[in-house]
Design a protein around this motif. Sequence first.
Motif: not given
Lengths: 90, 90
Positions: A1-24
């Motif tokens: 469960m902890d590993e699933v959560a961590a994976f989802l967290g990294y995936l979530a963070g990757t998506l919300t971070t990626i969405s800032f690159f076009p602005q830059l």
Amino acid sequence: MDEVAAFLGYLAGTLTTISFFPQLLKVIKLKSAKDISYRMFVLFILGVLLWFIYGILTNAWPVILTNLITFIVASSILVLKIRYDREDSK
Amino acid sequence: MDEVAAFLGYLAGTLTTISFFPQLLKVIKLKSAKDISYRMFVLFILGVLLWFIYGILTNAWPVILTNLITFIVASSILVLKIRYDREDSK
């Protein structure tokens, strides 16, 4: 469960971070950032910094790492904005 | 320590959520959202949704609540964008 959560967290963070690159990229390409509101952007960067501290306090690595990267990207946009706005007003 | 972390989390979430309201207001006022990229916005909304699930799995209430609100605001912007883009193409 902890590993699933961590994976989802990294995936979530990757998506919300990626969405800032076009602005830059847009700011770099146009050498202008007039559309971006200072007040809102400073609030956002402050929020990201607090998420980073929250991540450290709760030992949540996906929160720590992804907010660190977002902080760097968003701060870069802010620094470029300050520079380009100064050049424009010369 | 837990209470300090929760407080910082809610403060962080409030700041990063607030920074989206001007975008929503701008879209409503201009009745247009052409500046917003579909692809990036869908990635962002997906990311926020994953943060929400991550918050549930790790029992992190500040993450759950603030991402729920951001999800509602960002989805509203997307729905308005779809609507206005359709009207413009008539």
